[in-house]
Design an enzyme around this catalytic site. Structure first.
Site, mmCIF file in Angstrom:
data_model
loop_
_atom_site.group_PDB
_atom_site.id
_atom_site.type_symbol
_atom_site.label_atom_id
_atom_site.label_comp_id
_atom_site.label_asym_id
_atom_site.label_seq_id
_atom_site.Cartn_x
_atom_site.Cartn_y
_atom_site.Cartn_z
ATOM 1 N N ASN A 9 0.999 -1.122 0.014
ATOM 2 C CA ASN A 9 0.024 0.057 0.079
ATOM 3 C C ASN A 9 0.633 1.336 0.188
ATOM 4 O O ASN A 9 0.355 2.336 0.163
ATOM 5 C CB ASN A 9 -0.893 -0.078 1.189
ATOM 6 C CG ASN A 9 -1.893 -0.987 1.349
ATOM 7 O OD1 ASN A 9 -2.638 -1.093 0.340
ATOM 8 N ND2 ASN A 9 -2.020 -1.814 2.212
ATOM 9 N N HIS A 12 5.371 4.905 -2.427
ATOM 10 C CA HIS A 12 6.824 5.469 -2.473
ATOM 11 C C HIS A 12 7.746 3.838 -2.988
ATOM 12 O O HIS A 12 8.438 4.029 -3.753
ATOM 13 C CB HIS A 12 7.658 5.740 -1.264
ATOM 14 C CG HIS A 12 7.345 6.960 -0.715
ATOM 15 N ND1 HIS A 12 8.006 8.080 -1.437
ATOM 16 C CD2 HIS A 12 6.312 7.836 0.067
ATOM 17 C CE1 HIS A 12 7.609 9.365 -0.976
ATOM 18 N NE2 HIS A 12 6.790 8.925 -0.012
ATOM 19 N N LYS A 13 7.136 2.975 -2.257
ATOM 20 C CA LYS A 13 7.977 1.619 -2.675
ATOM 21 C C LYS A 13 7.746 1.275 -4.003
ATOM 22 O O LYS A 13 8.440 0.630 -4.659
ATOM 23 C CB LYS A 13 7.329 0.647 -1.582
ATOM 24 C CG LYS A 13 8.120 0.652 -0.184
ATOM 25 C CD LYS A 13 7.687 -0.472 0.800
ATOM 26 C CE LYS A 13 7.330 -1.477 0.513
ATOM 27 N NZ LYS A 13 7.076 -2.533 1.700
ATOM 28 N N ASP A 69 8.776 -7.418 2.989
ATOM 29 C CA ASP A 69 8.590 -6.946 4.205
ATOM 30 C C ASP A 69 10.092 -6.405 4.303
ATOM 31 O O ASP A 69 11.194 -6.881 4.214
ATOM 32 C CB ASP A 69 8.322 -7.950 5.242
ATOM 33 C CG ASP A 69 7.938 -7.146 6.329
ATOM 34 O OD1 ASP A 69 7.304 -6.255 6.476
ATOM 35 O OD2 ASP A 69 8.126 -7.650 7.439
ATOM 36 N N LYS A 171 19.537 6.865 -4.024
ATOM 37 C CA LYS A 171 19.098 5.667 -2.843
ATOM 38 C C LYS A 171 18.962 4.555 -3.761
ATOM 39 O O LYS A 171 19.316 3.293 -2.990
ATOM 40 C CB LYS A 171 17.814 6.007 -2.227
ATOM 41 C CG LYS A 171 17.401 5.122 -1.186
ATOM 42 C CD LYS A 171 16.150 5.547 -0.505
ATOM 43 C CE LYS A 171 15.594 4.281 0.530
ATOM 44 N NZ LYS A 171 14.176 4.860 0.969
#
Ligand code: ITT
Length: 194
Positions: A9, A12-13, A69, A171
């Site tokens: 959800n 950004h990821k 995760d 990043k």
């Protein structure tokens, strides 16, 4: 083109991952498949939680999917916040979560920490895992505005700025998620060749 649902959800990821895998795969969000469920994440390890996400999606929607995760492990806090990174202070409020880490580390000399990611992939019913980590340290005060989560207090080894002071591009070259997603992308490219 291969469609894969990303069990997250966190927008950004999803952006970070799409940028890393490029355009050979179309990454669909939970929203794209009409999933608005709160997918259970009750495991005690990153691997268990990643697996739980893909098991859930596969059993309910029968889609090829992956889920990750991730979290921050701080050595002087015995690996906390770990799997509890998103709600360390009891809420999803990242200001409070960061404050709690800084407070608990206030009198500790050892500030070493790492971000870790475990990805679970379920493709044609077959299960695989990919892992990535980046070592670094927690600084005394927040620095930088980019990124998300604990980025403002984490400096990766070999750098003198936090993840939150790096561009997304910078990043994405070194992050825990980048390492794990690179492995996922390499694996998927092999699968496409078959
Ligand atoms: P989903 O479970 O919906 O994917 P999430 O935000 O909970 O989204 P994770 O479980 O992967 O994401 O990560 C748990 C927390 O760990 C996340 O909320 C952040 O606080 C922290 N975290 C993970 N990756 C991070 C990163 O690259 N930079 C900073 N903090 C990160």
């Amino acid at each position: 083109m291969l469609d894969l649902v990303f069990a997250t959800n966190n927008a950004h990821k999803l952006e970070e991952v799409q940028a890393i895998v490029g355009d050979s795969f179309r990454i669909k969000s939970l929203d794209d498949i009409g999933c608005h469920d709160d997918i259970p994440e009750t495991g005690h390890t990153f691997r268990d939680n990643a697996r739980q996400k893909t098991d859930y999606l596969f059993s309910k929607y029968n889609v090829d999917c992956f889920g990750d995760d991730s979290g921050l492990e701080v050595d002087a806090l015995n690996g906390e916040p770990g799997v509890y990174s998103a709600r360390y202070s009891g809420s999803r409020d990242m200001e409070k979560n960061i404050d709690l880490v800084l407070e608990r580390l206030a009198r500790k000399e050892d500030r070493t920490a790492r971000f870790k990611t475990v990805i679970s992939l379920l493709l044609n019913g077959e299960q695989c895992f990919f892992e990535g980590a980046i070592e670094g340290r927690i600084i005394m005060e927040r620095q930088g505005e980019q990124g998300f989560g604990y980025d403002p207090i984490f400096i990766p080894n070999g750098y003198d700025k936090t993840f939150a002071e790096m561009s997304a591009e910078e990043k994405n070259k070194i992050s825990h998620r980048a390492v794990a997603v690179q492995q996922l992308a390499t694996f998927l490219k092999e699968v496409l060749k078959r």
